[in-house]
Design an enzyme around this catalytic site. Sequence first.
Site, PDB file in Angstrom:
ATOM      1  N   ASP A  75     -43.515  97.216  41.993  1.00  0.00           N
ATOM      2  CA  ASP A  75     -42.873  98.125  42.937  1.00  0.00           C
ATOM      3  C   ASP A  75     -41.462  97.677  43.305  1.00  0.00           C
ATOM      4  OD1 ASP A  75     -43.866  95.905  44.256  1.00  0.00           O
ATOM      5  OD2 ASP A  75     -45.338  97.013  45.426  1.00  0.00           O
ATOM      6  N   ASN A 145     -53.041  96.839  55.426  1.00  0.00           N
ATOM      7  CA  ASN A 145     -53.688  98.159  55.442  1.00  0.00           C
ATOM      8  C   ASN A 145     -54.436  98.432  54.135  1.00  0.00           C
ATOM      9  OD1 ASN A 145     -51.724  98.654  53.590  1.00  0.00           O
ATOM     10  ND2 ASN A 145     -50.526 100.043  54.859  1.00  0.00           N
ATOM     11  N   HIS A 147     -53.222  98.160  51.068  1.00  0.00           N
ATOM     12  CA  HIS A 147     -52.456  98.669  49.921  1.00  0.00           C
ATOM     13  C   HIS A 147     -52.425  97.651  48.785  1.00  0.00           C
ATOM     14  CE1 HIS A 147     -48.277  97.195  51.614  1.00  0.00           C
ATOM     15  NE2 HIS A 147     -48.809  96.257  50.865  1.00  0.00           N
ATOM     16  N   GLU A 152     -50.375 103.270  49.575  1.00  0.00           N
ATOM     17  CA  GLU A 152     -50.757 103.208  50.978  1.00  0.00           C
ATOM     18  C   GLU A 152     -52.072 103.963  51.212  1.00  0.00           C
ATOM     19  OE1 GLU A 152     -49.160 101.022  52.338  1.00  0.00           O
ATOM     20  OE2 GLU A 152     -47.026 101.393  52.670  1.00  0.00           O
TER      21      GLU A 152
HETATM   22  C1  F6R Z   1     -45.558  93.459  46.420  1.00  0.00           C
HETATM   23  C2  F6R Z   1     -46.714  94.348  46.595  1.00  0.00           C
HETATM   24  C3  F6R Z   1     -47.467  94.364  47.879  1.00  0.00           C
HETATM   25  C4  F6R Z   1     -47.791  92.961  48.413  1.00  0.00           C
HETATM   26  C5  F6R Z   1     -48.565  93.036  49.720  1.00  0.00           C
HETATM   27  C6  F6R Z   1     -48.803  91.670  50.323  1.00  0.00           C
HETATM   28  O1  F6R Z   1     -44.997  93.607  45.137  1.00  0.00           O
HETATM   29  O2  F6R Z   1     -47.020  95.076  45.707  1.00  0.00           O
HETATM   30  O3  F6R Z   1     -48.652  95.091  47.698  1.00  0.00           O
HETATM   31  O4  F6R Z   1     -48.556  92.275  47.461  1.00  0.00           O
HETATM   32  O5  F6R Z   1     -47.844  93.814  50.648  1.00  0.00           O
HETATM   33  O6  F6R Z   1     -47.575  91.111  50.714  1.00  0.00           O
HETATM   34  P1  F6R Z   1     -47.499  89.592  51.188  1.00  0.00           P
HETATM   35  O7  F6R Z   1     -47.854  88.778  50.023  1.00  0.00           O
HETATM   36  O8  F6R Z   1     -46.057  89.379  51.570  1.00  0.00           O
HETATM   37  O9  F6R Z   1     -48.456  89.450  52.318  1.00  0.00           O
END
Ligand code: F6R
Length: 257
Positions: A75, A145, A147, A152
């Site tokens: 992403d 959440n 994701h 989302e």
């Molecule tokens: C990032 C991504 C997100 C993160 C998730 C956890 O490329 O795809 O899904 O893996 O938001 O983020 P952290 O590791 O910062 O808690």
Amino acid sequence: MLPPIQYRVFESPDSACVQVAAEIAQLIRERATLGRSAVLGLATGKTTRPLYQELVYLHREEGLSFQNVVTFNLDEYLGLRDTDPRSMRFFMQREFFDHVDIPAANIHFLSGVADACVAARCAGYEKEIVQAGGIDYQILGIGRNGHIGFNEPGTPISSRTRKVDLHEMTRTDAISAFGEIENVPTQAVTMGCGTILKARKIALLAWGSKKNRIVRRAVEGPVSPKTCASYLQTHPAARIYLDVPASLILDQKSHGR
Ligand code: F6R
């Protein structure tokens, strides 16, 4: 009924990442022996930092070459240039790509440029993944959440690479990188849940007590768009890697392996 998703609990994020990095290294070396490439799906975020540190260590200290590695990141924020220090592309260069011998042409990233061609570029990304032979090993983090990527709550299981609106919780969690909520992008581009689930093997990593409720919903809750990570329960080779705090409220007896 679906078989329970496999998860493993490690004493620390570092020890979990030693294991995941060893699996990645084995895949890369096996493919190199066959003269083939290994296709990795990669995530950014705090969770993945120790994994990239370990992969860089294996490159420096044990001669693991990334010459035959092809990557697709999950992403990117919309509206950020890839040279912006807050972009996911920048994170990947700083944490990983700049420290290993991966050919630049093998790195694939969704563009954060917010113009009329976003949908066409997303469709092109899907094609590039197929042309590369599909993703062999997908690394995921999990949002509070539920994701995966930026899929989302409410995202269907069959979703593909596309532009998305970011959930308030996702934006709040990004404040540390952007200073204030007003500066956090409202939109992003992400591989879809359906795109992610096509990977041959998936590892979702989660550390710390902040993630333990959502990990429980992903692992033990119903498969539901309310928690996109629960879709991994439908994948035959998805595994969850946890540290102790992230695993504390799981029903270890029924699901631990
Ligand atoms: C990032 C991504 C997100 C993160 C998730 C956890 O490329 O795809 O899904 O893996 O938001 O983020 P952290 O590791 O910062 O808690």
